[in-house]
Scaffold this motif. Sequence first.
Motif, short mmCIF file in Angstrom:
data_model
loop_
_atom_site.label_atom_id
_atom_site.label_comp_id
_atom_site.label_asym_id
_atom_site.label_seq_id
_atom_site.Cartn_x
_atom_site.Cartn_y
_atom_site.Cartn_z
N GLY A 168 -5.78 -7.60 -1.33
CA GLY A 168 -4.68 -8.30 -1.95
C GLY A 168 -3.63 -7.36 -2.52
N GLU A 169 -4.07 -6.29 -3.18
CA GLU A 169 -3.13 -5.30 -3.72
C GLU A 169 -2.35 -4.64 -2.61
OE1 GLU A 169 -6.08 -4.19 -7.47
OE2 GLU A 169 -5.88 -2.83 -5.78
N PHE A 170 -3.05 -4.28 -1.51
CA PHE A 170 -2.36 -3.61 -0.41
C PHE A 170 -1.33 -4.54 0.23
CE2 PHE A 170 -1.63 -1.91 3.79
CZ PHE A 170 -1.60 -0.55 3.57
N ALA A 171 -1.67 -5.80 0.37
CA ALA A 171 -0.74 -6.76 0.99
C ALA A 171 0.54 -6.88 0.17
CB ALA A 171 -1.41 -8.12 1.12
N VAL A 172 0.42 -6.93 -1.16
CA VAL A 172 1.60 -7.02 -2.01
C VAL A 172 2.40 -5.73 -1.97
CG1 VAL A 172 2.40 -7.29 -4.40
CG2 VAL A 172 0.58 -8.77 -3.52
N LEU A 173 1.72 -4.59 -2.04
CA LEU A 173 2.42 -3.30 -1.97
C LEU A 173 3.16 -3.16 -0.65
CD1 LEU A 173 3.14 -0.58 -3.15
CD2 LEU A 173 0.95 0.31 -2.33
N ARG A 174 2.55 -3.62 0.43
CA ARG A 174 3.20 -3.55 1.74
C ARG A 174 4.53 -4.33 1.75
NH1 ARG A 174 2.93 -6.81 6.39
NH2 ARG A 174 3.34 -5.67 8.31
N VAL A 175 4.54 -5.49 1.10
CA VAL A 175 5.78 -6.27 1.01
C VAL A 175 6.84 -5.48 0.25
CG1 VAL A 175 6.82 -8.40 0.16
CG2 VAL A 175 4.52 -8.45 1.13
N PHE A 176 6.45 -4.85 -0.86
CA PHE A 176 7.41 -4.04 -1.61
C PHE A 176 7.93 -2.87 -0.76
CE2 PHE A 176 5.35 -5.55 -5.73
CZ PHE A 176 6.47 -6.26 -6.14
N ILE A 177 7.04 -2.22 -0.02
CA ILE A 177 7.44 -1.08 0.80
C ILE A 177 8.45 -1.51 1.87
CG2 ILE A 177 6.59 0.58 2.54
CD1 ILE A 177 5.92 1.34 -0.33
N GLU A 178 8.25 -2.68 2.42
CA GLU A 178 9.15 -3.17 3.48
C GLU A 178 10.45 -3.74 2.92
OE1 GLU A 178 6.57 -5.95 5.39
OE2 GLU A 178 5.78 -4.46 6.80
N ARG A 186 8.44 -14.53 -7.01
CA ARG A 186 7.00 -14.69 -6.84
C ARG A 186 6.68 -15.48 -5.58
NH1 ARG A 186 8.14 -14.50 -12.14
NH2 ARG A 186 6.74 -13.35 -13.55
N GLU A 187 7.49 -16.51 -5.31
CA GLU A 187 7.24 -17.33 -4.13
C GLU A 187 7.40 -16.51 -2.86
OE1 GLU A 187 9.27 -18.04 -6.59
OE2 GLU A 187 8.42 -19.83 -7.54
N ALA A 188 8.43 -15.64 -2.81
CA ALA A 188 8.66 -14.81 -1.63
C ALA A 188 7.53 -13.80 -1.44
CB ALA A 188 10.00 -14.09 -1.74
N LEU A 189 7.08 -13.21 -2.55
CA LEU A 189 5.97 -12.27 -2.48
C LEU A 189 4.70 -12.96 -1.99
CD1 LEU A 189 6.40 -10.12 -5.70
CD2 LEU A 189 6.25 -9.22 -3.38
N LEU A 190 4.45 -14.14 -2.52
CA LEU A 190 3.25 -14.89 -2.16
C LEU A 190 3.27 -15.25 -0.68
CD1 LEU A 190 0.70 -16.13 -3.43
CD2 LEU A 190 2.01 -18.24 -3.77
N ALA A 191 4.42 -15.73 -0.19
CA ALA A 191 4.52 -16.12 1.22
C ALA A 191 4.39 -14.92 2.14
CB ALA A 191 5.85 -16.82 1.46
N ALA A 192 5.01 -13.78 1.76
CA ALA A 192 4.97 -12.60 2.62
C ALA A 192 3.60 -11.94 2.62
CB ALA A 192 6.03 -11.59 2.17
N ALA A 193 2.93 -11.95 1.47
CA ALA A 193 1.64 -11.26 1.35
C ALA A 193 0.48 -12.10 1.88
CB ALA A 193 1.37 -10.87 -0.11
N ARG A 194 0.55 -13.42 1.70
CA ARG A 194 -0.59 -14.27 2.04
C ARG A 194 -0.29 -15.34 3.08
NH1 ARG A 194 -4.56 -15.10 -3.08
NH2 ARG A 194 -4.50 -12.97 -3.84
N GLY A 195 0.99 -15.44 3.50
CA GLY A 195 1.34 -16.43 4.49
C GLY A 195 1.93 -17.66 3.84
N PRO A 196 2.84 -18.34 4.55
CA PRO A 196 3.52 -19.49 3.97
C PRO A 196 2.61 -20.67 3.70
CG PRO A 196 4.01 -19.28 6.31
CD PRO A 196 3.28 -18.05 5.92
N ALA A 204 -1.24 -15.65 -9.29
CA ALA A 204 -2.01 -14.68 -8.51
C ALA A 204 -1.18 -13.44 -8.21
CB ALA A 204 -2.49 -15.33 -7.20
N ILE A 205 0.10 -13.62 -7.95
CA ILE A 205 0.99 -12.48 -7.69
C ILE A 205 1.15 -11.65 -8.96
CG2 ILE A 205 3.38 -11.83 -7.20
CD1 ILE A 205 1.75 -12.49 -4.72
N ASP A 206 1.29 -12.30 -10.11
CA ASP A 206 1.39 -11.55 -11.37
C ASP A 206 0.17 -10.67 -11.58
OD1 ASP A 206 3.80 -12.81 -11.93
OD2 ASP A 206 2.86 -14.41 -13.08
N VAL A 207 -1.00 -11.19 -11.25
CA VAL A 207 -2.23 -10.43 -11.40
C VAL A 207 -2.22 -9.22 -10.47
CG1 VAL A 207 -4.73 -10.48 -11.02
CG2 VAL A 207 -3.60 -12.39 -12.18
N GLN A 208 -1.85 -9.43 -9.20
CA GLN A 208 -1.83 -8.33 -8.23
C GLN A 208 -0.82 -7.26 -8.66
OE1 GLN A 208 -4.09 -8.21 -6.10
NE2 GLN A 208 -4.47 -10.13 -5.04
N VAL A 209 0.36 -7.69 -9.10
CA VAL A 209 1.38 -6.73 -9.53
C VAL A 209 0.91 -5.95 -10.75
CG1 VAL A 209 3.69 -6.51 -10.53
CG2 VAL A 209 3.33 -7.99 -8.54
#
Length: 241
Positions: A168-178, A186-196, A204-209
């Motif tokens: 989960g952490e890697f998926a969120v970091l990957r979105v930031f890197i891209e 938060r909605e955009a991060l959630l959709a990009a990291a975990r799918g729409p 959940a995104i606040d926790v990962q961040v």
Amino acid sequence: MLATATPQDDSATLLVVDDDRDIRMLLANSLGSRGYRVETASSTRDMDQILARTPVDLVILDVMMPGEDGLSACRRIARTDGPEIIFLSALGEEQDRILGLEVGAGHYLPKPCSPREILATVRAALRKRGAVVTSESGDVYTFEGWRIDLGSHELFDPNGVLVGLTDGEFAVLRVFIERPRRVLSREALLAAARGPDSDAYDRAIDVQVSRLRRKLRSGGDEIIRTVRNEGYLFVPKVVRA
């Protein structure tokens, strides 16, 4: 104990850890009939023995068990960048779910939970894990002395030390890197990291961040900035290596 897989087996191995034998057998039979190889354990001690000898892709973990509880076991697994974890627990209040995510789980399901919902969550977790491992193989980026390889799922700090991240952490970091230097909701991060179609919630995104911030601390530099009422901004310049 291993439930025999059907010919539909997609090579994923699951580990169900619960002190309730009926739940272990129910999940082993239900998921085994869907083609997964399913190991079961009645305690975290048995879990450790299975993990030591068997490559496991995903752990379905109870929280309240005799001896070491699931939260403690999840912390240990997360520190070693182990398999994806789904909590399945009778503790279903919001604070319980948040704590489960904070210690390293990718998903948290309260009991009772239908076999269909468990199956859907398993599939989502495995899709996310597979996407992280296979996407953009060989793409390496640097930022503020850090180095991240999107293909091998590895992050190195400025001293060259490998930093363990959960999926989960890697998926969120990957979105930031891209998407560096852009405010992401938060909605955009959630959709990009975990799918729409993810059923996760914004917290959940606040926790990962929050967990990423702790792991990305370097000389006091701000790496992930909170933009009030809008979301998050990845501050450093990102360069393809």
